[in-house]
Design a protein around this motif. Structure first.
Motif, PDB file in Angstrom:
ATOM      1  N   ASN A  31      -6.169 -28.397 139.531  1.00 12.95           N
ATOM      2  CA  ASN A  31      -6.773 -28.451 140.774  1.00 12.95           C
ATOM      3  C   ASN A  31      -7.275 -29.595 141.116  1.00 12.95           C
ATOM      4  OD1 ASN A  31      -7.061 -27.171 143.274  1.00 12.95           O
ATOM      5  ND2 ASN A  31      -9.138 -26.579 142.509  1.00 12.95           N
ATOM      6  N   GLY A  32      -6.391 -30.923 140.835  1.00 12.62           N
ATOM      7  CA  GLY A  32      -6.524 -32.306 140.996  1.00 12.62           C
ATOM      8  C   GLY A  32      -7.776 -32.698 140.357  1.00 12.62           C
ATOM      9  N   ALA A  33      -8.433 -32.068 139.556  1.00 12.42           N
ATOM     10  CA  ALA A  33      -9.658 -33.056 138.764  1.00 12.42           C
ATOM     11  C   ALA A  33      -9.510 -32.436 137.148  1.00 12.42           C
ATOM     12  CB  ALA A  33     -10.751 -32.028 139.286  1.00 12.42           C
ATOM     13  N   THR A  34     -10.083 -33.380 136.249  1.00 15.58           N
ATOM     14  CA  THR A  34     -10.493 -33.131 134.888  1.00 15.58           C
ATOM     15  C   THR A  34     -11.631 -32.177 134.686  1.00 15.58           C
ATOM     16  OG1 THR A  34      -9.362 -35.127 134.458  1.00 15.58           O
ATOM     17  CG2 THR A  34     -10.558 -34.239 132.645  1.00 15.58           C
ATOM     18  N   TRP A  35     -11.408 -31.200 133.932  1.00 21.45           N
ATOM     19  CA  TRP A  35     -12.587 -30.198 133.580  1.00 21.45           C
ATOM     20  C   TRP A  35     -12.817 -30.574 132.214  1.00 21.45           C
ATOM     21  CZ3 TRP A  35     -14.065 -26.593 137.445  1.00 21.45           C
ATOM     22  CH2 TRP A  35     -13.179 -26.762 138.526  1.00 21.45           C
ATOM     23  N   VAL A  36     -14.117 -30.816 132.131  1.00 17.51           N
ATOM     24  CA  VAL A  36     -14.581 -30.984 130.629  1.00 17.51           C
ATOM     25  C   VAL A  36     -14.677 -29.834 129.685  1.00 17.51           C
ATOM     26  CG1 VAL A  36     -16.645 -31.950 129.398  1.00 17.51           C
ATOM     27  CG2 VAL A  36     -16.170 -33.202 131.560  1.00 17.51           C
ATOM     28  N   GLY A  37     -14.083 -30.009 128.537  1.00 13.63           N
ATOM     29  CA  GLY A  37     -14.012 -28.833 127.785  1.00 13.63           C
ATOM     30  C   GLY A  37     -15.101 -28.671 126.880  1.00 13.63           C
ATOM     31  N   LEU A  38     -16.183 -27.609 126.823  1.00 12.32           N
ATOM     32  CA  LEU A  38     -17.349 -27.620 126.195  1.00 12.32           C
ATOM     33  C   LEU A  38     -16.983 -26.799 124.755  1.00 12.32           C
ATOM     34  CD1 LEU A  38     -20.050 -26.726 129.044  1.00 12.32           C
ATOM     35  CD2 LEU A  38     -19.298 -28.906 128.030  1.00 12.32           C
ATOM     36  N   GLY A  39     -15.729 -26.102 124.833  1.00 14.28           N
ATOM     37  CA  GLY A  39     -15.581 -25.333 123.828  1.00 14.28           C
ATOM     38  C   GLY A  39     -16.085 -23.985 123.743  1.00 14.28           C
ATOM     39  N   THR A  40     -17.187 -23.571 124.236  1.00 14.67           N
ATOM     40  CA  THR A  40     -17.717 -22.451 124.616  1.00 14.67           C
ATOM     41  C   THR A  40     -18.761 -22.667 125.990  1.00 14.67           C
ATOM     42  OG1 THR A  40     -19.021 -20.536 124.003  1.00 14.67           O
ATOM     43  CG2 THR A  40     -19.428 -22.674 122.888  1.00 14.67           C
ATOM     44  N   LEU A  41     -18.688 -21.995 126.866  1.00  9.98           N
ATOM     45  CA  LEU A  41     -19.623 -22.131 127.921  1.00  9.98           C
ATOM     46  C   LEU A  41     -20.986 -21.627 127.730  1.00  9.98           C
ATOM     47  CD1 LEU A  41     -17.601 -21.233 131.109  1.00  9.98           C
ATOM     48  CD2 LEU A  41     -18.228 -23.532 130.259  1.00  9.98           C
ATOM     49  N   GLY A  42     -21.325 -20.994 126.579  1.00 12.32           N
ATOM     50  CA  GLY A  42     -22.631 -20.392 126.467  1.00 12.32           C
ATOM     51  C   GLY A  42     -22.361 -19.134 126.703  1.00 12.32           C
ATOM     52  N   SER A  43     -22.951 -18.518 127.844  1.00  9.14           N
ATOM     53  CA  SER A  43     -22.940 -17.061 128.311  1.00  9.14           C
ATOM     54  C   SER A  43     -22.870 -16.972 129.922  1.00  9.14           C
ATOM     55  CB  SER A  43     -24.187 -16.395 127.664  1.00  9.14           C
ATOM     56  OG  SER A  43     -25.244 -16.745 128.302  1.00  9.14           O
ATOM     57  N   ILE A  44     -22.084 -16.183 130.507  1.00 13.81           N
ATOM     58  CA  ILE A  44     -21.902 -15.578 131.727  1.00 13.81           C
ATOM     59  C   ILE A  44     -22.216 -13.923 131.927  1.00 13.81           C
ATOM     60  CG2 ILE A  44     -20.704 -15.390 133.733  1.00 13.81           C
ATOM     61  CD1 ILE A  44     -18.845 -17.676 132.826  1.00 13.81           C
ATOM     62  N   GLU A  45     -23.202 -13.717 132.772  1.00  7.74           N
ATOM     63  CA  GLU A  45     -23.599 -12.570 132.665  1.00  7.74           C
ATOM     64  C   GLU A  45     -22.689 -11.688 133.475  1.00  7.74           C
ATOM     65  OE1 GLU A  45     -27.123 -12.007 135.348  1.00  7.74           O
ATOM     66  OE2 GLU A  45     -28.433 -12.203 133.778  1.00  7.74           O
ATOM     67  N   PRO A  46     -22.357 -10.529 133.129  1.00  8.59           N
ATOM     68  CA  PRO A  46     -21.223  -9.860 133.923  1.00  8.59           C
ATOM     69  C   PRO A  46     -21.333  -9.963 135.425  1.00  8.59           C
ATOM     70  CG  PRO A  46     -22.338  -8.279 132.239  1.00  8.59           C
ATOM     71  CD  PRO A  46     -23.122  -9.529 132.347  1.00  8.59           C
ATOM     72  N   ILE A  47     -20.091 -10.232 136.008  1.00 11.35           N
ATOM     73  CA  ILE A  47     -20.062 -10.257 137.564  1.00 11.35           C
ATOM     74  C   ILE A  47     -19.973  -9.170 138.335  1.00 11.35           C
ATOM     75  CG2 ILE A  47     -18.987 -11.488 139.377  1.00 11.35           C
ATOM     76  CD1 ILE A  47     -18.714 -14.001 137.506  1.00 11.35           C
ATOM     77  N   GLN A  48     -20.653  -8.715 138.933  1.00 10.80           N
ATOM     78  CA  GLN A  48     -20.591  -7.285 139.767  1.00 10.80           C
ATOM     79  C   GLN A  48     -20.018  -7.367 141.150  1.00 10.80           C
ATOM     80  OE1 GLN A  48     -24.240  -5.551 139.684  1.00 10.80           O
ATOM     81  NE2 GLN A  48     -24.699  -5.493 137.497  1.00 10.80           N
ATOM     82  N   GLU A  49     -19.369  -6.799 141.563  1.00 14.74           N
ATOM     83  CA  GLU A  49     -18.756  -6.719 142.848  1.00 14.74           C
ATOM     84  C   GLU A  49     -19.335  -5.352 143.600  1.00 14.74           C
ATOM     85  OE1 GLU A  49     -14.640  -7.212 142.956  1.00 14.74           O
ATOM     86  OE2 GLU A  49     -14.682  -9.262 142.500  1.00 14.74           O
ATOM     87  N   GLN A  50     -19.744  -5.722 144.902  1.00 15.42           N
ATOM     88  CA  GLN A  50     -20.100  -4.302 145.649  1.00 15.42           C
ATOM     89  C   GLN A  50     -19.064  -4.237 147.045  1.00 15.42           C
ATOM     90  OE1 GLN A  50     -22.381  -2.482 144.557  1.00 15.42           O
ATOM     91  NE2 GLN A  50     -23.172  -3.525 142.705  1.00 15.42           N
ATOM     92  N   ALA A  51     -18.947  -3.176 147.461  1.00 15.35           N
ATOM     93  CA  ALA A  51     -18.412  -2.881 148.648  1.00 15.35           C
ATOM     94  C   ALA A  51     -19.208  -2.937 149.971  1.00 15.35           C
ATOM     95  CB  ALA A  51     -17.722  -1.345 148.644  1.00 15.35           C
ATOM     96  N   SER A  52     -20.557  -2.665 149.530  1.00 14.31           N
ATOM     97  CA  SER A  52     -21.413  -2.670 150.476  1.00 14.31           C
ATOM     98  C   SER A  52     -22.128  -4.131 150.725  1.00 14.31           C
ATOM     99  CB  SER A  52     -22.705  -1.798 150.208  1.00 14.31           C
ATOM    100  OG  SER A  52     -23.511  -2.540 149.032  1.00 14.31           O
ATOM    101  N   LEU A  53     -22.761  -4.478 151.844  1.00 14.56           N
ATOM    102  CA  LEU A  53     -23.058  -5.822 152.000  1.00 14.56           C
ATOM    103  C   LEU A  53     -24.353  -5.921 151.427  1.00 14.56           C
ATOM    104  CD1 LEU A  53     -22.497  -5.884 155.899  1.00 14.56           C
ATOM    105  CD2 LEU A  53     -21.189  -7.047 154.199  1.00 14.56           C
ATOM    106  N   GLU A  54     -24.301  -6.387 150.063  1.00  9.05           N
ATOM    107  CA  GLU A  54     -25.464  -6.730 149.290  1.00  9.05           C
ATOM    108  C   GLU A  54     -24.975  -7.883 148.643  1.00  9.05           C
ATOM    109  OE1 GLU A  54     -27.135  -4.254 145.322  1.00  9.05           O
ATOM    110  OE2 GLU A  54     -25.879  -3.195 146.829  1.00  9.05           O
ATOM    111  N   ALA A  55     -26.243  -8.624 148.045  1.00  6.94           N
ATOM    112  CA  ALA A  55     -26.214  -9.946 147.564  1.00  6.94           C
ATOM    113  C   ALA A  55     -26.242  -9.585 146.353  1.00  6.94           C
ATOM    114  CB  ALA A  55     -27.480 -10.745 147.968  1.00  6.94           C
ATOM    115  N   ILE A  56     -25.357 -10.206 145.618  1.00  5.99           N
ATOM    116  CA  ILE A  56     -24.905 -10.186 144.067  1.00  5.99           C
ATOM    117  C   ILE A  56     -25.260 -11.564 143.587  1.00  5.99           C
ATOM    118  CG2 ILE A  56     -23.345  -9.660 142.179  1.00  5.99           C
ATOM    119  CD1 ILE A  56     -24.545  -7.260 143.927  1.00  5.99           C
ATOM    120  N   GLY A  57     -25.816 -11.638 142.434  1.00  5.31           N
ATOM    121  CA  GLY A  57     -26.115 -13.169 141.743  1.00  5.31           C
ATOM    122  C   GLY A  57     -25.485 -13.084 140.560  1.00  5.31           C
ATOM    123  N   VAL A  58     -25.572 -13.890 139.756  1.00  5.21           N
ATOM    124  CA  VAL A  58     -24.926 -14.288 138.394  1.00  5.21           C
ATOM    125  C   VAL A  58     -25.959 -15.374 137.787  1.00  5.21           C
ATOM    126  CG1 VAL A  58     -23.378 -16.129 138.931  1.00  5.21           C
ATOM    127  CG2 VAL A  58     -22.747 -14.742 136.931  1.00  5.21           C
TER     128      VAL A  58
END
Length: 183
Positions: free
Chosen positions: A44-71
């Motif tokens: 995407n026109g940029a160099t992304w630094v490879g960390l080997g592992t990001l650590g962790s990402i919480e499961p990303i949820q999606e809602q059909a309703s108008l509700e704020a979702i965080g990560v």
């Protein structure tokens, strides 16, 4: 949310073993772009630094309703020279995005990465040693849905958003003006 996936991405994720990458971008004055590869990747026109592992990402949820979702995500192994950016700037409300992409057998991108989260940074904890660990909580843009907007219909407010626009310049003169109609 419906997403359009290209044919190569669909073929890659339906295979038996699916290696994959995550791309994370946090927009400081200089965007912090990292990925879960063990090596730097140009995308995407940029160099992304490879960390080997990001650590962790919480499961990303999606809602059909108008509700704020965080990560909540933890980036570990971040080089300390990139940490100076995160420690010295105001980060709340700045954009944070996460993409997912499957890899081919030769560990190259199997298609276009799919954005799985787009929101704004909320809180951040940083631990610095030989390498650094950043833990970021980000909220979707829906978190500001209920906030009142403080816009005014006056020249000062219009100039702050659109400098040089003269649309509200004469509004104060019109407040007490008597207009006679129908003569």
């Amino acid at each position: 949310m419906t997403r359009a996936l290209d044919g190569s991405t669909i073929a890659a994720i339906t295979a038996g073993h699916v290696p994959y990458l995550f791309f994370v971008q946090m927009d400081f004055s200089q965007p912090l772009r990292v990925c879960s590869a063990g090596y730097d990747i140009d995308w995407n026109g940029a160099t992304w630094v490879g960390l080997g592992t990001l650590g962790s990402i919480e499961p990303i949820q999606e809602q059909a309703s108008l509700e704020a979702i965080g990560v909540r995500l933890t980036l570990s192994g971040v080089p300390t020279d990139l940490i100076a950016i995160t420690l010295g700037e105001q980060y709340q409300g700045r954009p944070c995005q996460i993409w997912f992409v499957p890899l081919r057998e030769d560990l190259q991108l199997a298609g276009q990465p799919v954005r799985i989260f787009s929101g704004r940074m909320d809180t951040m904890d940083t631990e610095v040693g030989e390498t650094a660990t950043i833990t970021v909580s980000a909220e979707s843009r829906m978190v500001s849905w209920d906030k009142a907007r403080s816009r005014r219909f006056n020249n000062e407010d219009q100039q702050s958003r659109y400098p040089g626009d003269r649309g509200f310049e004469f509004v104060p003169q019109m407040v007490d003006r008597q207009l006679l109609w129908g003569r």
